[in-house]
Design a protein around this motif. Sequence first.
Motif, mmCIF file in Angstrom:
data_model
loop_
_atom_site.group_PDB
_atom_site.id
_atom_site.type_symbol
_atom_site.label_atom_id
_atom_site.label_comp_id
_atom_site.label_asym_id
_atom_site.label_seq_id
_atom_site.Cartn_x
_atom_site.Cartn_y
_atom_site.Cartn_z
ATOM 1 N N UNK A 7 0.374 -1.314 -0.439
ATOM 2 C CA UNK A 7 0.495 0.150 -0.484
ATOM 3 C C UNK A 7 0.950 1.612 -0.030
ATOM 4 N N UNK A 64 0.141 4.579 0.975
ATOM 5 C CA UNK A 64 -1.143 6.314 1.966
ATOM 6 C C UNK A 64 -0.446 7.296 1.474
ATOM 7 N N UNK A 105 5.364 6.701 1.966
ATOM 8 C CA UNK A 105 5.393 5.456 1.948
ATOM 9 C C UNK A 105 5.067 4.168 1.739
ATOM 10 N N UNK A 108 3.593 0.519 2.121
ATOM 11 C CA UNK A 108 3.822 -0.453 3.354
ATOM 12 C C UNK A 108 3.825 -2.166 2.741
ATOM 13 N N UNK A 157 -11.936 3.672 1.615
ATOM 14 C CA UNK A 157 -10.511 3.268 2.400
ATOM 15 C C UNK A 157 -10.538 2.279 2.741
ATOM 16 N N UNK A 162 -7.937 -1.221 5.384
ATOM 17 C CA UNK A 162 -6.980 -1.670 6.227
ATOM 18 C C UNK A 162 -5.613 -1.805 5.426
ATOM 19 N N UNK A 163 -4.497 -1.028 5.450
ATOM 20 C CA UNK A 163 -3.645 -1.827 4.479
ATOM 21 C C UNK A 163 -3.310 -3.182 5.039
ATOM 22 N N UNK A 178 -3.008 13.798 -1.037
ATOM 23 C CA UNK A 178 -4.169 12.247 -0.556
ATOM 24 C C UNK A 178 -5.013 12.469 0.554
ATOM 25 N N UNK A 229 -4.554 10.289 4.068
ATOM 26 C CA UNK A 229 -2.627 10.242 4.210
ATOM 27 C C UNK A 229 -1.906 9.421 5.379
ATOM 28 N N UNK A 230 -2.315 8.800 5.279
ATOM 29 C CA UNK A 230 -2.198 7.313 6.206
ATOM 30 C C UNK A 230 -0.833 6.321 5.845
ATOM 31 N N UNK A 231 -0.208 5.690 6.536
ATOM 32 C CA UNK A 231 0.932 5.093 6.233
ATOM 33 C C UNK A 231 -0.294 3.690 5.843
ATOM 34 N N UNK A 232 -0.419 3.714 6.342
ATOM 35 C CA UNK A 232 -0.959 2.413 6.759
ATOM 36 C C UNK A 232 -2.787 2.218 6.820
ATOM 37 N N UNK A 233 -3.150 2.930 5.739
ATOM 38 C CA UNK A 233 -4.940 3.005 5.197
ATOM 39 C C UNK A 233 -4.599 3.041 3.709
ATOM 40 N N UNK A 234 -5.342 2.614 3.371
ATOM 41 C CA UNK A 234 -5.229 2.727 1.432
ATOM 42 C C UNK A 234 -6.542 3.453 1.442
ATOM 43 N N UNK A 235 -5.709 4.781 0.490
ATOM 44 C CA UNK A 235 -6.482 5.816 0.722
ATOM 45 C C UNK A 235 -8.417 6.302 -0.728
#
Lengths: 422, 422
Positions: free
Chosen positions: A276, A278, A297, A299, B237, B239-240, B282, B285-291
Amino acid sequence: MRRGCGVEDGEHGAIRIAPDEVAGPIAELARFGAHGETGVWRTVYSPEWVAAADWYAAQAEAAGLAVRRDAVGNVWARLDGTEDGKSIATGSHLDSQRPGGQYDGALGAIGGLVALRKLRERFGQPRRTLEAVALCEEEASRFPTANFWGSRAIIGQIAPGDPEATIGYDGETIAAAMRAIGLDPDRCGEARRDDLDTFVELHIEQGPLLEQQGLPVGVVSAITGLRHYAVTLHGTANHAGAFPMDLRRDPMAGAAEIISGVVNTAHRMGRPAVTTVGRLAVEPNGAAIVPERVTFTVDARHPDPAARARLYAKHEALIAEVAARRDLDVSWEITHEQDPCVCDAATVATLEAAARALGVPFTTMTSGAVHDTQQMAAVAKVAMVFIQSRDGRSHTPEEYSSPEHLAAGVEVLTEALRRLAY
Amino acid sequence: MRRGCGVEDGEHGAIRIAPDEVAGPIAELARFGAHGETGVWRTVYSPEWVAAADWYAAQAEAAGLAVRRDAVGNVWARLDGTEDGKSIATGSHLDSQRPGGQYDGALGAIGGLVALRKLRERFGQPRRTLEAVALCEEEASRFPTANFWGSRAIIGQIAPGDPEATIGYDGETIAAAMRAIGLDPDRCGEARRDDLDTFVELHIEQGPLLEQQGLPVGVVSAITGLRHYAVTLHGTANHAGAFPMDLRRDPMAGAAEIISGVVNTAHRMGRPAVTTVGRLAVEPNGAAIVPERVTFTVDARHPDPAARARLYAKHEALIAEVAARRDLDVSWEITHEQDPCVCDAATVATLEAAARALGVPFTTMTSGAVHDTQQMAAVAKVAMVFIQSRDGRSHTPEEYSSPEHLAAGVEVLTEALRRLAY
């Protein structure tokens, strides 16, 4: 109340949980930090979190359990066994994303309480000590480097300097946040436990697989390995009109090629590989300027150590190849690294047997999300139970699991704890 | 001082400009809004801009020119001709990017002054009226929708409601900014001119082509057409870790494919086609979240109307195809549209003849950047002169052109104005 009758087994003796017995307390807990209609915004050591921890402790006392709070604010509820020896523990975390949903973490914390209350009511004192725990922090939603603060304290993985070096999004240290609610950050080490035999975590799946298979429950046999890369591509900012395509050093074009590539690599590798992107930022981020710098990033996750190594190697090779071919300066760092966790085979078998005995349809699966359980594996035998998430949604107020599925998960957990402790 | 001797022509009579005669005043002007060692941060109607406009007016008066400020703050310097009729005008803008360099805009504003001063000193009163102008605003660097405020006022393209509807990055209206420095936004219409015959703009190239060819000067025969798209891709969105690749609706993966595609399309079409994605955001815009959502700009340019239409059609087809195939909701709007501008052939020929007469090496080229000249084309015959930019850099403090090239550009401009006005 029957005490010491834990040898009872099988279908006719199993504890059944009514849907409202889990959904009810989850809705109560969701009042602390309620965000909109269905969301929760409850970061560690915030006033909402303190109120939630107090509520949890009160619920545990009302259930006849011995309550203790440790040095980082994990709330432990204990049902002493007749024998000495290490505890059988269960639980999950009280903190949420900003905002998150009502179920992530909350289900496992509450499910443990419900299980211990039911077991005590039906079977009385266990042979082995049972504990339910509300872990203080898992999401890193207030302190970006705090991940697993609660479970890391339990396994002794908070170093003396960490509380002062763990900085929140608002600039405060986690040490200051602890002091503000009466915890002493110098005493984190006292939270360490070396007397846990088994840790089982009940959690929502956070993915769509159980729903797609029409199953309420999954038994988790392994938890993914995870790596976060922070990649920086540096090119040359130029005028979007006056600079020909063939002369550009455009980091956005490079990032796009890399992002497409890493996503395709994971897709082609097949389940359960996932990758991912993200987060991404552009400088200077003007519509008419070829960017100078793009940071993003990556992931990447796989629960199998060898497949994970292949996935990472492919990603790194692609990043290097694209950057070199496009004449971009590239750097990356690994900002988060989590080894895969293979669950304890006997505990997994106990969970599977419990589900079978209850007639709860289930599959055995891997977890693509990381969990406190991976930390707890350093000091205990571990496994997890998942329940179905609607549309696979999580980390959002739209997260939802049905009362029937919540109860089915707690039933499997309760029956497994009975088998382990009575 | 010789007056009325404008029939003089050719190599031996041509006006030569010493390098310092242009580089000197450019360095002086750069003090207003100086940013670091070499940068300029001078947005329209700011205190720095007011000081720069005052300085420009004083320079013009000292050169013996009649100075007038119009309703939007354009500063006009006039050298009346012996004949009635429309003016021959030259100039460029005083405002800068945030930060920009010393040369973008400034060269053309100052170059016009130097040309008129030199012509007046050498040849006295012209046959036709000559004017130099410092346009108030071109960059949209304070008010994102203000582009070409100065030249749009001159051609009558500021509507009565525009000043109150043009909002700055800090939330203020351009009307308020005008009032704050003594301009009346209700009188913008008075800046309109219908008495301009020709407008020639001297400007830095902002690209690398002249440098690559080793040429000081370019004569511009056409200015690019430009379109800005604002594209929004909306997915789901997730969970990555917990959401498999094959089930995702990932707008980042879609954006990456589109960005790669549009960049490659322009590259394959060949010079002078250019397409840039300079801005991207994005959510969450979190590293561990599919946007959930990715928004980005597409800036696409071509000076040839037919080729431009093909470029836009290819881009739109790709955006639609990728979104449909990846099951993403897509929307786009055209936030900026500028038709190509073909320069006046006779004026281009005059500039070419001037450069030839002076022995200044040049090429005839198109402009990939947009310019005030495109606006002025609505009321006047137009053309441009470019000078070499080091490394093609612009819109950055690193922008640089050598004193020799600055002077060569002003020489060609001066000689062309002589041919047009004497």
